[in-house]
Enzyme design. Structure first.
Site, mmCIF file in Angstrom:
data_model
loop_
_atom_site.group_PDB
_atom_site.id
_atom_site.type_symbol
_atom_site.label_atom_id
_atom_site.label_comp_id
_atom_site.label_asym_id
_atom_site.label_seq_id
_atom_site.Cartn_x
_atom_site.Cartn_y
_atom_site.Cartn_z
ATOM 1 N N GLU A 46 1.007 -1.297 -0.093
ATOM 2 C CA GLU A 46 0.069 0.044 -0.131
ATOM 3 C C GLU A 46 0.949 1.264 0.062
ATOM 4 O O GLU A 46 0.728 2.212 -0.501
ATOM 5 C CB GLU A 46 -1.078 -0.027 1.344
ATOM 6 C CG GLU A 46 -1.804 -0.751 1.196
ATOM 7 C CD GLU A 46 -2.754 -0.902 2.481
ATOM 8 O OE1 GLU A 46 -3.803 -0.597 2.563
ATOM 9 O OE2 GLU A 46 -2.046 -1.604 3.587
ATOM 10 N N ASP A 48 4.060 1.391 -0.969
ATOM 11 C CA ASP A 48 4.608 1.625 -2.476
ATOM 12 C C ASP A 48 3.844 2.150 -3.602
ATOM 13 O O ASP A 48 4.071 3.142 -4.139
ATOM 14 C CB ASP A 48 5.115 0.210 -2.978
ATOM 15 C CG ASP A 48 6.289 -0.237 -2.306
ATOM 16 O OD1 ASP A 48 6.994 0.588 -1.329
ATOM 17 O OD2 ASP A 48 6.619 -1.239 -2.323
ATOM 18 N N SER A 93 28.971 22.183 24.148
ATOM 19 C CA SER A 93 29.175 20.512 24.543
ATOM 20 C C SER A 93 28.590 20.255 25.896
ATOM 21 O O SER A 93 27.889 21.046 26.300
ATOM 22 C CB SER A 93 30.772 20.577 24.716
ATOM 23 O OG SER A 93 31.054 19.400 24.895
ATOM 24 N N LYS A 133 23.275 9.026 26.753
ATOM 25 C CA LYS A 133 24.052 9.761 25.748
ATOM 26 C C LYS A 133 24.683 8.989 24.647
ATOM 27 O O LYS A 133 25.360 8.034 24.895
ATOM 28 C CB LYS A 133 25.311 10.210 26.707
ATOM 29 C CG LYS A 133 26.304 11.142 25.820
ATOM 30 C CD LYS A 133 27.299 11.851 26.753
ATOM 31 C CE LYS A 133 27.994 13.012 26.186
ATOM 32 N NZ LYS A 133 28.582 12.620 25.075
ATOM 33 N N ARG A 154 27.800 19.806 14.361
ATOM 34 C CA ARG A 154 28.220 20.826 15.335
ATOM 35 C C ARG A 154 29.215 21.345 14.802
ATOM 36 O O ARG A 154 29.446 22.753 15.270
ATOM 37 C CB ARG A 154 28.387 19.644 16.491
ATOM 38 C CG ARG A 154 28.730 20.632 17.706
ATOM 39 C CD ARG A 154 28.852 19.955 18.850
ATOM 40 N NE ARG A 154 29.373 20.679 19.992
ATOM 41 C CZ ARG A 154 30.460 20.698 20.371
ATOM 42 N NH1 ARG A 154 31.447 19.896 19.718
ATOM 43 N NH2 ARG A 154 31.013 21.276 21.241
ATOM 44 N N GLU A 190 20.996 13.602 17.926
ATOM 45 C CA GLU A 190 22.208 12.687 17.521
ATOM 46 C C GLU A 190 21.879 11.589 16.310
ATOM 47 O O GLU A 190 20.986 11.195 16.497
ATOM 48 C CB GLU A 190 22.481 11.664 18.920
ATOM 49 C CG GLU A 190 24.016 11.244 18.798
ATOM 50 C CD GLU A 190 25.015 12.440 19.492
ATOM 51 O OE1 GLU A 190 24.673 13.546 19.465
ATOM 52 O OE2 GLU A 190 25.960 11.837 19.775
ATOM 53 N N CYS A 441 68.987 -5.728 46.293
ATOM 54 C CA CYS A 441 67.634 -5.357 46.917
ATOM 55 C C CYS A 441 67.599 -3.910 47.315
ATOM 56 O O CYS A 441 68.423 -3.439 47.880
ATOM 57 C CB CYS A 441 66.955 -6.183 48.101
ATOM 58 S SG CYS A 441 65.727 -5.630 48.862
ATOM 59 N N CYS A 459 64.812 -11.384 46.706
ATOM 60 C CA CYS A 459 65.780 -10.735 47.380
ATOM 61 C C CYS A 459 66.176 -11.766 48.461
ATOM 62 O O CYS A 459 65.156 -12.555 48.960
ATOM 63 C CB CYS A 459 65.233 -9.628 48.474
ATOM 64 S SG CYS A 459 65.980 -9.221 49.831
#
Ligand code: IVH
Length: 705
Positions: A46, A48, A93, A133, A154, A190, A441, A459
């Protein structure tokens, strides 16, 4: 134009125009359902067919084509370079934090700021909007009168690159907003690539002999910054909106999302309500993971929860972001030149970092083992501040080609101790220094020696070496050994350095006066320490054996020895063979114990301790803890008549026994069924008792055979 003057063509054109507009609106609606919400409202055929109709109408009436049409996502020719775009509002930032304490300070800082403005009371908390993030690239999408007019990266925060042509190929980003929108609306968010699309892209690159991408972020950046939109379109990129830039000409629609009816500016809104509005316009937001929390503990809780599910997400994230939810507060708190003061990224600490190797120190262990230790410029790796890492031995330094002054890669995952992976050769300077292992040592100047076959250098100073003595004392008084509370490394260093303590026995000669002669010890601590020393005079036998610091004797082995020999005297007098009868004790451990008790100086120490009232408690046999097959080792051969091999094994283990595969001198029984193999012959040669299933049952029921 008045209707009556329109000719037939105009009427037809208007009809087509309306048809085109309604088709676009409908297709955009389905696009949002499919690409933003992952829940298609019609099937592909449909869809398409709608697209087909639009393409046909537009090709018959090219004057109707404009950039807002869903048919125009891929269109422009590859460009030679990106145009520069000046951001109308800088794209700043975020400040980073790695530790919970940083989050607490952030919250306190903002609270006292708002308190000083008399906007909150001392006991009030701030609401924060929490988000993931995403590890991708920030973009600014600029809409004028609802049309996407420019999309930019950015860049340096002030000037970015114009990536409009490539952004237009991302199906979840609207080209046109059908709702009523402000004259200018900038949506920020992002661009990222899902793991599966990243894999697919790299497989394709490999197949075609092209260079592969390091990670999804690089792949997303490479695709977004490709000068060929057709290529960019072939790589699947995603988008989540997390904020906005310029908004001018506010509409009723937007006001509806603001918190308070009587205020007409954004100051009455929340970050969360603004994102809901952006979402209502058809932009994807990551609402599944959004949360508004109202205190610092909940922020940290959010971080921990996300950290746990991080690996199951279909995309990379590098932390979470907290933003003050009230836009009014956000405005007052404001910005520094590079980041908002009202927001903070709580990042997952990298499990690998680069730092400088400033020196290599030598550590002398309890048994005299000499270990080179790397001194590092402090760096956060895997959530901890790392300033040193063991280098194990000289070979390790040679193998890794480390030089003092090198920049090195440091890895630490979870609770694992930090490890230096190797130098970053590109950063190596001329004046790095080769490390040379000392021959004496560094503490007692005794010779260092290496036992053949061992990579460790030791040692030879023994207890003459104060470093070894300190380590032995620390081990002996530790929680798992004599458990003398209040006797830590600082005090032990002082006691040894001032010659007050020369052996473990001297600890039991300490008194308050002696302790008080040492700087910085309060009467209370000295009294507590004396009390703890007193209590330590009756340790359990296994704790005492562990405290002796016999090589290869850890807590478990000490326990097994105590359990087998019950009293200290029997341990001291036991033979190598006796020791070897203990399950899990092999020749190496047994001979180490044997050698320890054959050295007169060790026996002297034990007697000295006894003279000072130290009396290990004999091992208490708790009858209900003992199992009938404790300490017995079985080998099974042949076909058994009643039980399967697996079940017999389970039965033996449950009753305290051990099942091994081959006969040795420490095997107690061969459980033999029908058609026994060569094990029967071996058992006979080794004088091992041969039993059948019934005998085993009798053994468990403690009937002697
Ligand atoms: S808010 C003033 N929210 O992190 C900047 N940023 O280190 C406001 N990022 O350049 C950004 N996920 O590319 C925000 N949920 C999120 C984010 C996010 C990823 C990126 C963004 C920004 C960078 C800052």
């Amino acid at each position: 134009m008045p209707k009556e003057f329109l000719d037939k063509n105009d009427i037809e054109f208007n009809f087509i125009k309306n048809k085109v507009l309604s088709l676009r609106k409908e297709i955009d609606k389905h696009n949002i359902a499919y690409y933003v919400y992952d829940s298609p409202t019609i099937d592909d055929l449909e869809y398409d067919s709608l697209m087909d109709q639009l393409v046909k109408l537009e090709s018959s009436y090219p004057s109707l084509i404009n950039n807002n049409s869903p048919t125009q996502r891929v269109g422009s020719k590859p460009s030679l370079s990106f145009k520069q775009v000046k951001h109308s509002i800088p794209m700043l930032s975020l400040s980073n934090a790695f530790q919970d304490t940083n989050i607490i300070s952030f919250d306190n800082r903002l609270k006292s700021f708002l308190f000083n403005y008399e906007l909150i009371n001392m006991e009030d908390n701030i609401d924060y909007f929490c988000d993931l993030k995403l590890d991708g690239l920030a973009v600014n999408l600029r809409y004028e009168k609802g049309c996407l007019v420019s999309a930019s990266t950015r860049g340096d925060g002030y000037i970015g690159e114009d990536v409009t042509a490539n952004i237009r190929t991302i199906k979840s980003i609207p080209l046109f907003i059908h709702d009523s929108v402000p004259d200018v609306l900038e949506v920020r968010g992002e661009i990222f690539m899902n793991h599966k699309d990243f894999q697919r892209l790299n497989d394709y690159q490999r197949l075609n002999g092209n260079k592969t991408f390091m990670n999804p972020r690089n792949a997303a950046a490479g695709s977004l910054r490709s000068l060929d939109p057709v290529l960019s379109a072939s790589r699947k990129l995603n988008f989540f909106a997390y904020g906005w830039g310029e908004i001018t000409g506010i509409t009723d629609n937007l006001r509806k999302y603001s918190n308070s009816d009587h205020q007409t500016d954004l100051h009455s809104s929340y970050h969360s309500s603004m994102l809901n509005w952006i979402s209502s316009l058809g932009f994807p937001i990551n609402s599944q993971y959004h949360r508004v929390v109202n205190n610092v503990n909940e922020m940290i809780e959010y971080y921990s929860e996300i950290n746990i599910l991080r690996d199951s997400l279909p995309y990379d994230i590098d932390g979470v972001v907290y933003k003050v939810n009230s836009l009014y507060f956000q405005d007052l708190i404001g910005y520094s030149s590079r980041a908002p003061r009202f927001a903070l990224a709580h990042k997952f600490s990298p499990e690998e970092s680069v730092t400088q190797l400033t020196d290599i120190n030598i550590q002398v262990g309890r048994t005299g083992a000499i270990t080179p230790v790397a001194c590092l410029n402090p760096v956060i790796v895997g959530g901890a501040n790392i300033s040193s890492a063991t280098l194990h031995n000289e070979n390790e330094i040679i193998r890794k080609d480390l030089r003092i002054g090198d920049f090195v890669r440091v890895r630490r995952a979870g609770d694992v101790i930090p490890e230096i992976i190797g130098p970053v050769l590109e950063l190596r300077s001329q004046d790095v220094i080769f490390f040379k292992m000392p021959t004496l040592c560094p503490v007692c100047k005794s010779k260092l020696s290496k036992i053949d076959g061992e990579s460790v250098i030791r040692c030879t100073g023994g207890l003459y070496c104060s470093a070894q003595l300190k380590q032995r004392l620390l081990h002996a008084v530790g929680r798992k050994a004599l458990n003398i509370v209040g006797l830590g490394d600082v005090l032990i260093n002082k006691l040894v350095d001032s010659n007050i303590v020369r052996s473990l026995a001297d600890i039991y000669d300490l008194n308050i006066e002696l302790l008080l002669r040492i700087e910085n010890i309060a009467i209370k601590s000295a009294t507590n320490l004396m009390e703890s020393i007193k209590k330590s005079r009756h340790p359990k036998l296994d704790k005492f054996l562990f405290a002796l610091g016999i090589r290869h004797v850890g807590e478990m082995t000490a326990f097994a020895i105590a359990k087998r020999f019950i009293s200290l005297d029997s341990v001291i007098n036991c033979s190598l063979d006796d020791l070897m009868t203990i399950p899990d004790i092999g020749h190496k451990v047994a001979s180490s114990v044997n050698i320890f008790f054959s050295e007169p100086q060790n026996i002297d120490l034990i007697r000295l301790l006894e003279n000072r009232g130290l009396e290990p408690e004999s091992f208490v046999v708790e009858s209900n803890n003992l199992k009938p097959l404790d300490g017995k080792t079985f080998v099974i051969t042949g076909k058994l008549k009643n039980l399967s091999r697996e079940n017999i094994k389970k039965y033996i283990i449950e009753n305290g026994g051990k099942v091994v595969n081959s006969i040795s001198s420490s095997t107690n029984y061969l459980l033999s069924g029908e058609d026994p193999g060569s094990k029967l012959i071996k058992a006979k040669e080794a004088n091992v008792t041969i039993i059948n299933e019934d005998d085993l049952l009798s053994l468990v029921e403690r009937i002697n055979i």
